[in-house]
Design an enzyme around this catalytic site. Structure first.
Site, PDB file in Angstrom:
ATOM      1  N   ASN A 155       5.317   1.252  -2.313  1.00 46.54           N
ATOM      2  CA  ASN A 155       6.410   0.777  -1.751  1.00 46.54           C
ATOM      3  C   ASN A 155       6.164  -0.502  -0.553  1.00 46.54           C
ATOM      4  OD1 ASN A 155       4.746   2.007   0.352  1.00 46.54           O
ATOM      5  ND2 ASN A 155       5.948   2.906   1.364  1.00 46.54           N
ATOM      6  N   GLU A 251      -4.770   4.558   5.933  1.00 47.55           N
ATOM      7  CA  GLU A 251      -2.851   4.437   6.240  1.00 47.55           C
ATOM      8  C   GLU A 251      -2.544   6.008   5.447  1.00 47.55           C
ATOM      9  OE1 GLU A 251      -1.968   3.212   9.420  1.00 47.55           O
ATOM     10  OE2 GLU A 251      -3.545   1.661   9.442  1.00 47.55           O
ATOM     11  N   CYS A 285       6.539   4.594   5.363  1.00 50.75           N
ATOM     12  CA  CYS A 285       5.852   5.406   4.995  1.00 50.75           C
ATOM     13  C   CYS A 285       6.162   5.830   6.906  1.00 50.75           C
ATOM     14  CB  CYS A 285       4.073   5.476   5.679  1.00 50.75           C
ATOM     15  SG  CYS A 285       4.726   3.439   6.412  1.00 50.75           S
ATOM     16  N   GLU A 458      -4.604  -0.810  12.003  1.00 45.02           N
ATOM     17  CA  GLU A 458      -5.137  -2.019  10.454  1.00 45.02           C
ATOM     18  C   GLU A 458      -4.030  -3.182  11.435  1.00 45.02           C
ATOM     19  OE1 GLU A 458      -2.918  -1.267   6.998  1.00 45.02           O
ATOM     20  OE2 GLU A 458      -5.058  -1.161   6.531  1.00 45.02           O
TER      21      GLU A 458
HETATM   22  P1  NAD Z   1      -0.944   7.604  -3.440  1.00 44.84           P
HETATM   23  O1  NAD Z   1      -1.879   8.153  -2.545  1.00 44.84           O
HETATM   24  O2  NAD Z   1      -0.450   7.792  -4.909  1.00 44.84           O
HETATM   25  O3  NAD Z   1      -2.067   5.904  -4.169  1.00 44.84           O
HETATM   26  C1  NAD Z   1      -1.937   4.773  -3.027  1.00 44.84           C
HETATM   27  C2  NAD Z   1      -3.000   4.598  -3.426  1.00 44.84           C
HETATM   28  O4  NAD Z   1      -4.064   5.470  -4.546  1.00 44.84           O
HETATM   29  C3  NAD Z   1      -2.840   3.919  -5.181  1.00 44.84           C
HETATM   30  O5  NAD Z   1      -3.306   2.348  -5.707  1.00 44.84           O
HETATM   31  C4  NAD Z   1      -3.766   5.098  -6.467  1.00 44.84           C
HETATM   32  O6  NAD Z   1      -3.596   4.382  -7.679  1.00 44.84           O
HETATM   33  C5  NAD Z   1      -5.054   5.142  -5.650  1.00 44.84           C
HETATM   34  N1  NAD Z   1      -5.617   6.208  -6.088  1.00 44.84           N
HETATM   35  C6  NAD Z   1      -4.525   7.025  -6.166  1.00 44.84           C
HETATM   36  N2  NAD Z   1      -6.175   8.254  -6.908  1.00 44.84           N
HETATM   37  C7  NAD Z   1      -7.329   7.499  -5.910  1.00 44.84           C
HETATM   38  C8  NAD Z   1      -8.255   8.545  -5.704  1.00 44.84           C
HETATM   39  N3  NAD Z   1      -8.821   9.005  -6.742  1.00 44.84           N
HETATM   40  N4  NAD Z   1      -9.438   7.488  -5.398  1.00 44.84           N
HETATM   41  C9  NAD Z   1      -8.963   6.533  -4.845  1.00 44.84           C
HETATM   42  N5  NAD Z   1      -7.516   5.913  -4.947  1.00 44.84           N
HETATM   43  C10 NAD Z   1      -6.749   6.981  -6.121  1.00 44.84           C
HETATM   44  O7  NAD Z   1      -0.248   6.846  -2.734  1.00 44.84           O
HETATM   45  P2  NAD Z   1       1.539   6.264  -3.278  1.00 44.84           P
HETATM   46  O8  NAD Z   1       2.701   8.007  -4.183  1.00 44.84           O
HETATM   47  O9  NAD Z   1       1.051   4.899  -4.061  1.00 44.84           O
HETATM   48  O10 NAD Z   1       2.474   6.253  -2.180  1.00 44.84           O
HETATM   49  C11 NAD Z   1       3.153   6.637  -1.666  1.00 44.84           C
HETATM   50  C12 NAD Z   1       2.836   7.423  -0.034  1.00 44.84           C
HETATM   51  O11 NAD Z   1       2.192   6.102   0.774  1.00 44.84           O
HETATM   52  C13 NAD Z   1       3.705   8.389   0.724  1.00 44.84           C
HETATM   53  O12 NAD Z   1       2.844   9.041   1.166  1.00 44.84           O
HETATM   54  C14 NAD Z   1       3.897   6.928   2.542  1.00 44.84           C
HETATM   55  O13 NAD Z   1       4.238   7.074   3.263  1.00 44.84           O
HETATM   56  C15 NAD Z   1       2.097   6.078   2.146  1.00 44.84           C
HETATM   57  N6  NAD Z   1       1.871   5.046   2.854  1.00 44.84           N
HETATM   58  C16 NAD Z   1       1.356   4.969   3.668  1.00 44.84           C
HETATM   59  C17 NAD Z   1       1.606   3.609   4.496  1.00 44.84           C
HETATM   60  C18 NAD Z   1       1.071   3.680   5.956  1.00 44.84           C
HETATM   61  O14 NAD Z   1       0.417   2.506   6.748  1.00 44.84           O
HETATM   62  N7  NAD Z   1       0.896   4.511   6.821  1.00 44.84           N
HETATM   63  C19 NAD Z   1       2.105   2.694   3.860  1.00 44.84           C
HETATM   64  C20 NAD Z   1       3.266   2.866   3.335  1.00 44.84           C
HETATM   65  C21 NAD Z   1       2.985   3.857   1.694  1.00 44.84           C
END
Ligand code: NAD
Length: 477
Positions: A155, A251, A285, A458
Site C-alpha cells: 500500500n 506492523e 493500515c 517504528e
Molecule cells: P501480506 O501480509 O500479504 O504481505 C506483506 C509482505 O509479506 C509482502 O512483502 C509479502 O510478500 C510478504 N510475505 C508473504 N508471505 C510471507 C511469509 N510467509 N513470511 C514472510 N513474508 C511473507 O500483506 P499485504 O496484503 O501486502 O498488505 C496489506 C496488509 O498490511 C493490511 O493488513 C494492512 O493493514 C497491513 N499494513 C500494516 C501497516 C502498519 O504499519 N501496521 C502498514 C501498511 C500495511
C-alpha cells in the site's frame, strides 16, 4: 507472458540489487498497472539461491559498515535523501503506476521518504551512563544487530521501507529488503539509487512472488525481521523468527474505529472522516474502518458522508483531479467485492456499492448504514473504500464496541468538547488514538500496534533503538 498484456511503457530495467551490483533475476515478474489492469513493466524476480547471495553479501558487509562512525552513516543517509529528492517526480510517477494511488499522494509519499531519511540522519546513539557510583560505572551501548530483513506491504512501499532502511542503516546494520510482489518497482529503483552511495552488500533488494518471505525469516544469518503486512502473515513471521530468537518488529493490520461524539458539527467533521476512510482507496493500515455516531446525529451524519462519497472523483492516479485511484491488485479488488456483497446483504448501502465497469480495479466510494456489529464489514479489515456507519446511544457502549476487536492499530474520537473527547480517547485500546484528526504520523513519534496489530514500534528515536541490541557494560573501579 499473458498474451493480452502488452509490456512496458517504461524502458527501465528493474534488476535486483545484490552486493552493490544490479543483477538480473533468475526469473521475471510482471507488474500490472491497477488503473488499467494491464502489464506496464517487468522486473527481476529472485530465486532462493539469489536470496542466499543477498543475505551472504549483507553478512559480509556488516563488520565494516558497523565499524563506521555514526557521523559517516548519517552523511550517507543525507546523500541518499538528496538523490531521492532530485528524482522525486520519477519515483512518484512510478509509484502511481505500480500502486494506483493519485499522483499527489505518491508525491507526498516520496517527500515523506526524503523527510524520513533526513530525520533519521539527525538522530544519535550515544553511549549512555546508566549508573555511576563509588563501585564503578554502568554504561549502555546500542550495538547493531547484524543483517535485517525488511519486508513490506504494497500500500505504501516507500513509506514502509523508510521506517526500516534508514534506522537500520544508521544503527550499523546491513539489509536485505523485499517489497510486495505487486509493487516491487519503487523499492528496486531505491536500491539502485542507494548503490551509488553505500558500500557493496549494505543494502540488497530482492523481489519474490510471495515465496521467499519464509526463507528470509527462517534464515540463521538474519538477525532481525522488520515486517509490515497483514496480521495473518505477521503471525507466520513471528513463528518463523522463534527458531533462532530473532528480533522482530511487526506492523500489522488494523480496524480503526472513529467515535463521533454527540456535539460535533457534522459539516465540519464528515469530510475529514470520509477522507480518513477512503484515502488510498481505503488501503491504509490506519484508515478509518468503522464509524460510530450518536443516535441524535446518526441520520444527518450518514446523509452527509453519502453525499460526499458520491462526489469523489475516481480515476487513473496519473490524471489531474483524481481523488481516488483503483484498488492496488486483483486479489484485493476481489476481496473488497466480498465486503460489498456483505454490505448489500446485511446493511443499507447509501452511496456507491459497486465495482466500476471499466478496465482496472476500481470500486465506488461506498457508505453503508444500519449494519450490525457482527457483519464481516465491521469485524474484519476491509482495506477498501467502504465505510460502515454504526449507531450508538451510550458513549460507554460505543467504547466497548470500538474495543471489541483483536486489532488495535489506530482510533479517533471527534468532538467539540476536546476534554470529553480526550477522556474517551484514553479508553481506546490502540497504539495511536487521535482527537479531531486521523492519520497524522509525525516522524519523531513512535508508531506501533496494540493487540494483534503489531509488536514493537517504528519511527523516531524509539524506532531506531529497535534496530539495536542494548549492551550493558558494567565497569568496576
Ligand atoms: P501480506 O501480509 O500479504 O504481505 C506483506 C509482505 O509479506 C509482502 O512483502 C509479502 O510478500 C510478504 N510475505 C508473504 N508471505 C510471507 C511469509 N510467509 N513470511 C514472510 N513474508 C511473507 O500483506 P499485504 O496484503 O501486502 O498488505 C496489506 C496488509 O498490511 C493490511 O493488513 C494492512 O493493514 C497491513 N499494513 C500494516 C501497516 C502498519 O504499519 N501496521 C502498514 C501498511 C500495511
Amino acid at each position: 507472458m499473458n498474451a493480452h498484456l502488452k509490456p512496458s511503457n517504461t524502458e527501465h530495467t528493474f534488476d535486483l540489487v545484490v552486493n552493490g551490483k544490479l543483477v538480473p533475476g533468475a526469473m521475471t515478474l510482471e507488474v500490472i498497472n491497477p488503473a488499467t489492469g494491464k502489464l506496464f513493466a517487468t522486473c527481476a524476480r529472485a530465486n532462493q539461491a539469489q536470496a542466499e547471495q543477498a543475505i551472504a553479501a549483507a553478512k559480509a558487509a556488516f563488520p565494516e559498515w558497523s565499524r563506521k562512525s555514526i557521523a559517516e552513516r548519517r552523511a550517507l543517509l543525507e546523500k541518499i535523501a538528496d538523490a531521492l529528492a532530485a528524482r522525486l517526480d520519477e519515483f512518484a510517477r512510478l509509484s502511481t503506476q505500480e500502486s494506483g494511488k493519485p499522483l499527489p499522494l505518491a508525491v507526498g509519499e516520496m517527500k515523506g521518504a526524503v523527510a524520513s531519511l533526513r530525520n533519521y540522519a539527525k538522530l544519535d546513539l550515544p553511549i549512555e551512563t546508566v549508573k555511576e557510583s563509588d563501585k564503578g560505572r554502568i554504561m549502555r551501548k546500542r550495538a547493531p544487530l547484524g543483517v535485517v530483513a525488511a519486508i513490506t506491504a504494497w500500500n505504501f512501499p516507500m513509506t514502509l521501507l523508510m521506517n526500516k532502511v534508514p534506522p537500520a542503516l544508521l544503527a550499523g546494520n546491513t539489509i536485505v529488503a523485499k517489497p510486495a510482489p505487486t509493487t516491487p518497482l519503487t523499492t528496486l529503483l531505491f536500491g539502485e539509487l542507494c548503490k551509488e552511495f553505500l558500500p557493496p552488500g549494505v543494502l540488497n533488494v530482492i523481489v519474490d512472488q510471495n515465496d521467499l518471505g519464509d526463507f528470509l525469516t527462517q534464515h540463521p544469518d538474519i538477525a532481525k525481521v522488520a515486517f509490515t503486512g497483514s496480521t495473518a502473515t505477521g503471525k507466520k513471521v513471528m513463528a518463523s523468527c522463534a527458531a533462532s530468537v530473532k528480533r522482530v518488529t511487526l506492523e500489522l493490520g488494523g480496524n480503526d474505529p472513529a467515535i463521533v461524539m454527540n456535539d460535533v458539527d457534522i459539516k465540519e467533521v464528515a469530510p475529514k472522516i470520509l477522507q480518513g476512510a477512503i484515502v488510498n482507496a481505503g488501503q491504509v493500515c490506519l484508515a478509518v474502518k468503522r464509524v460510530y455516531v450518536h443516535e441524535s446525529q446518526y441520520d444527518a451524519m450518514c446523509d452527509e458522508l453519502a453525499r460526499l462519497a458520491k462526489q469523489v472523483i475516481v480515476g487513473d492516479g496519473l490524471e489531474a483531479g483524481t481523488q481516488m485511484g483503483p484498488l492496488q491488485n486483483k486479489m484485493q479488488y476481489e476481496k473488497v467485492q466480498e465486503y460489498l456483497a456483505d454490505a448489500h446483504k446485511n446493511g443499507k448501502v447509501i452511496a456507491g456499492g459497486n465495482a466500476i465497469k471499466r478496465d482496472g480495479y476500481f470500486i465506488e466510494p461506498t457508505v453503508v448504514r444500519d449494519i450490525p456489529d457482527s457483519a464481516r464489514l465491521v469485524r474484519e479489515e476491509q482495506f477498501g473504500p467502504i465505510v460502515p456507519v454504526l449507531k450508538y446511544s451510550d458513549i460507554n457502549d460505543a467504547v466497548r464496541r470500538a474495543n471489541d476487536t483483536t486489532y488495535g492499530l489506530g482510533a479517533s474520537v471527534w468532538g467539540k468538547d476536546v476534554e470529553r473527547a480526550s477522556e474517551v480517547a484514553m479508553q481506546l485500546e490502540a497504539g495511536t488514538v487521535w482527537v479531531n484528526k486521523h492519520l497524522e504520523l509525525p516522524l519523531e513519534v513512535p508508531f506501533g500496534g496494540a493487540k494483534q496489530s503489531g509488536l514493537g514500534v517504528e519511527k523516531g528515536a524509539e524506532g531506531l533503538k529497535e534496530f539495536t541490541q542494548s549492551r550493558i557494560v558494567n565497569i568496576g573501579s
